[in-house]
Design an enzyme around this catalytic site. Structure first.
Site, PDB file in Angstrom:
ATOM      1  N   HIS A 125     -10.836 -10.721  -2.951  1.00  0.00           N
ATOM      2  CA  HIS A 125     -10.926 -10.076  -1.640  1.00  0.00           C
ATOM      3  C   HIS A 125     -12.390  -9.964  -1.224  1.00  0.00           C
ATOM      4  CE1 HIS A 125      -6.699  -8.446  -2.012  1.00  0.00           C
ATOM      5  NE2 HIS A 125      -6.997  -8.702  -3.277  1.00  0.00           N
ATOM      6  N   HIS A 174      -9.245 -10.589   3.990  1.00  0.00           N
ATOM      7  CA  HIS A 174      -8.880  -9.442   3.155  1.00  0.00           C
ATOM      8  C   HIS A 174      -8.463  -9.878   1.759  1.00  0.00           C
ATOM      9  CE1 HIS A 174      -6.431  -6.209   1.503  1.00  0.00           C
ATOM     10  NE2 HIS A 174      -7.063  -5.389   2.313  1.00  0.00           N
ATOM     11  N   GLU A 223       3.541  15.766 -10.070  1.00  0.00           N
ATOM     12  CA  GLU A 223       3.475  15.072 -11.363  1.00  0.00           C
ATOM     13  C   GLU A 223       2.605  13.823 -11.313  1.00  0.00           C
ATOM     14  OE1 GLU A 223       7.367  17.339 -11.413  1.00  0.00           O
ATOM     15  OE2 GLU A 223       6.363  16.009  -9.987  1.00  0.00           O
ATOM     16  N   HIS A 261      18.700  15.614 -14.005  1.00  0.00           N
ATOM     17  CA  HIS A 261      17.696  16.230 -14.862  1.00  0.00           C
ATOM     18  C   HIS A 261      17.826  15.814 -16.326  1.00  0.00           C
ATOM     19  CE1 HIS A 261      16.570  18.530 -11.431  1.00  0.00           C
ATOM     20  NE2 HIS A 261      15.814  19.384 -12.106  1.00  0.00           N
TER      21      HIS A 261
END
Length: 689
Positions: A35, A283, A434, A495
């Site tokens: 890039h 880019h 998290e 969970h």
């Protein structure tokens, strides 16, 4: 004369900026990969930071109080490789010794993105000196920078004394539209503002281009208003080439005392070329020889020159960054020598931190867990963690809003809570974040403290990106994951972790440990604290586990080898081997008794860490799992995938091949068949009895 000198300096500045640009163009073109656009556009920004503000000594790139520069837009790696070469940053070996050779020789730039080059496709910590963190996945570097900034505050609060300002470094992070879109940047920015990290500066390359095209395709938010809402100081530079205005913005950051700073820099991809490239080509792909010649012509550069470094450019950096950095290091070293005389114990701590060494007495006053007493491994882990943390002052961390459940709160006197009003606290509150927690912890570890973070095992999925990068960087970050199986019970499948253990075990260089009782928990933490170049995960139960009687069973120290024979038949010639981790070890010990009553000779192997076990000698592994005993049963309340490496083609794996269910614990065990009778039955069937 002053005006003439200023004009000469301005010309040197521009020559240096253009050298950064042309090195990037030439390297990407030679590699036919990379890039070039962002390094070209942001060269003035990076130059201004390094030459005018960064407190960094190229001759000593691991000086503890250096400012940190993080390239969160890792695809623009040639920007930092150019800087490392032109500023003559020296290489450092694994023993923390500064070597004579350059960290990034020109030859390595010429071999950009090639095998063993010091200039890989994205910046890699430990591979190239001067790279503060591995970046590539967008947004990660930003979260890392928050970890670095808050560690600067923590270190300063613990170790600075009147007249001894030893830790006060700033952190600069260069980011782009992709970083702003990734959710981890929002999590990290929110926490950074809450903590009022005034030593943190993000510079946002607002070029409005991503891989697919213009950002209008998917991104139209008002970033400035968003960050004002977080509580950041926000300023704007309308042209990336306006170095005077950039300096003003950076001075505003330095003068801000109560919040982090975002500098929005408007730029064009490849800005400075005659066409002001604004395309995917500039880019994400080489410019092509024709475009490079046009760009060089626009810069007043020899069109056919390749990898040209005018000799006055490195000298210019030496006169600016180099002199400033060397003076800062000399002053700091003198101060530290005096500090050692007045505060010898604290000075010793500082040295140990930099070398990732443990202090004397790090394992004193450890708890004792009597046999037979049932205690959840999350609870025993919390007790053990507090004992170790009391002895290791830089063992710091917290939770993603789950400390009461993960039992990771440090409760001894003086531990305190880290926050804007107390940067010396050792309990960190990451909030329900998290992903950011894992990445912030990486930044903390890169600043040499020993961080831990915690949550439920199911949420390791959210933290996975940060965990993986810690493994790549070889840094000792510790993740404490509790609620480790379907035994979470009524919370149900959302969970109840099933595939998470397998996912974590699949990460190279990550050490996972799932202890079976309180004494294995002690040994697991000892292993973790001795790790220097590996991150670790300790996986713990919510429910109580019996503490094994080690006069009947093998010592828990067998955990250090990853797996060991916990209990064996009398003649040590088993017909069948039962292998388990964590809570399921107890199913196997009960099944052992059932088999013994049937006259079947069994062996129980506790295998808390696959990674540690695989590192043992073949002789040792064969002594635990004899190749001639092919009747093997593994038991684990998670995915059975992967267990075939230990049970072989003729063995049986008792585990989960579906998601769990919402029900009380006993009903779950009944539904999914986790009981000693099933284990014993599978073992007996394998041996034909």
């Amino acid at each position: 004369m002053a005006d003439k000198h200023a004009e000469e300096q301005k010309k040197l500045d521009q020559l240096t900026i253009n050298t950064i640009r042309t090195l990037a163009m030439d390297a990407v073109q030679a590699a036919n990969s990379g890039h070039p656009g962002t390094p070209m556009a942001m060269a003035p920004v990076a130059f201004t930071i390094w030459q005018k503000f960064l407190r960094f000594d190229p001759q000593n790139p691991i000086w503890p109080n250096r400012d940190r520069f993080v390239l969160s837009i890792g695809h623009a790696s040639m920007l930092i490789y150019s800087l490392l070469h032109l500023t003559s940053v020296k290489a450092v070996n694994p023993q923390y010794e500064v070597l004579g050779q350059l960290s990034v020789p020109l030859e390595d730039i010429k071999r950009f993105r090639q095998i063993d080059s010091r200039c890989p496709g994205h910046p890699e910590y430990r591979w190239t000196s001067g790279i503060e963190t591995t970046t590539g996945p967008l947004g990660q570097g930003l979260a890392n920078s928050v970890g670095m900034a808050l560690t600067s505050k923590w270190l300063g609060t613990r170790y600075n004394k009147p007249g001894f300002d030893l830790y006060n470094y700033d952190v600069y992070a260069l980011c782009g539209d992709g970083c702003m879109m990734e959710g981890v940047s929002s999590e990290a920015a929110s926490l950074a503002a809450h903590l009022k990290l005034n030593n943190l500066c993000w510079l946002y390359d607002n070029n409005r281009i991503t891989i697919e095209g213009h950002t209008d395709l998917a991104f139209s938010e008002d970033v400035a208003t968003r960050f004002v809402g977080y509580g950041w100081n926000v300023t704007r530079v309308a042209d990336a080439n306006d170095t005077e205005f950039l300096e003003r913005a950076l001075k505003t950051f330095k003068a801000t005392t109560d919040r982090p700073t975002l500098i929005i820099v408007d730029s064009h991809i490849g800005y400075g070329s005659p066409n002001k490239q604004d395309s995917h080509s500039a880019h994400g792909e080489p410019l092509g020889e024709a475009e490079i010649k046009l760009a060089k012509k626009f810069y007043g550069w020899p069109e056919d020159a390749k990898f040209l470094v005018p000799p006055e450019v490195p000298q210019h950096f030496t006169n600016g960054l180099g002199k400033r950095g060397a003076a800062a290091v000399e002053s700091w070293n003198k101060l530290f020598e005096e500090y050692k005389k007045q505060y010898p114990e604290l000075a010793t701590e500082m040295t140990l931190i930099q070398k990732r060494k443990l202090p004397e007495g790090w394992d004193k006053d450890l708890p004792v867990f009597p046999a037979g007493k049932a205690v959840a491994s999350r609870v025993s882990s919390g007790t053990v963690l507090n004992a170790f943390a009391k002895n290791i002052p830089w063992l710091i961390g917290g939770s993603a809003d789950l400390a009461p459940s993960t039992k990771t709160r440090l409760t001894f006197e003086g531990a305190g809570d880290f926050g804007a009003k107390n940067f010396g606290g050792r309990n960190f509150h990451f909030g329900v974040r998290e992903h950011a927690m894992a990445s912030i912890m990486n930044g903390m570890a890169l600043s040499k403290v020993r961080p831990f973070g915690s949550g439920f095992l199911i949420f390791s999925d959210y933290a996975k990106a940060g965990i993986r990068l810690a493994a790549i960087m070889e840094i000792p970050v510790t993740h404490v994951f509790t609620h480790d199986s379907i035994d979470v019970g009524e919370d149900g499948p959302t969970h109840q972790p099933v595939e998470q253990l397998l996912s974590l075990r699949s990460i190279p260089n990550l050490v996972t440990l799932r202890p079976c009782d309180a004494n294995e928990v002690i040994e697991a933490w000892k292993v973790i604290l001795h790790l220097h170049h590996e991150p670790s995960v300790i996986v713990l139960t919510r429910q109580d586990l019996p503490t094994l009687d080690r006069t009947k069973y093998a010592p828990a120290s067998g955990l250090t080898q990853g797996g060991y024979v916990l209990i064996d038949c009398d003649d040590h010639q088993p017909e069948v081997i039962l292998i388990a981790t964590g809570s399921e070890v107890h199913l196997c010990t009960d099944a052992f008794d059932l088999l013994k009553a049937k006259g079947i000779k069994a062996r129980v192997v506790s295998l808390p860490s696959w990674e540690l076990f695989e590192k043992q000698s073949q002789e040792y592994k064969d002594s635990v799992l004899p190749p001639n005993v092919t009747a093997r049963v593994s038991v684990e309340k998670g995915s059975t995938l992967g267990w075939e490496r230990f049970v072989g083609l003729k063995g049986v794996s008792i585990g989960m091949n579906s998601f769990g269910a919402s029900a009380p614990l006993k009903e779950l065990h009944k539904k999914f068949g986790f009981n000693p009778e099933r284990v014993a039955e599978a073992a007996a069937k394998l041996v034909g009895k």
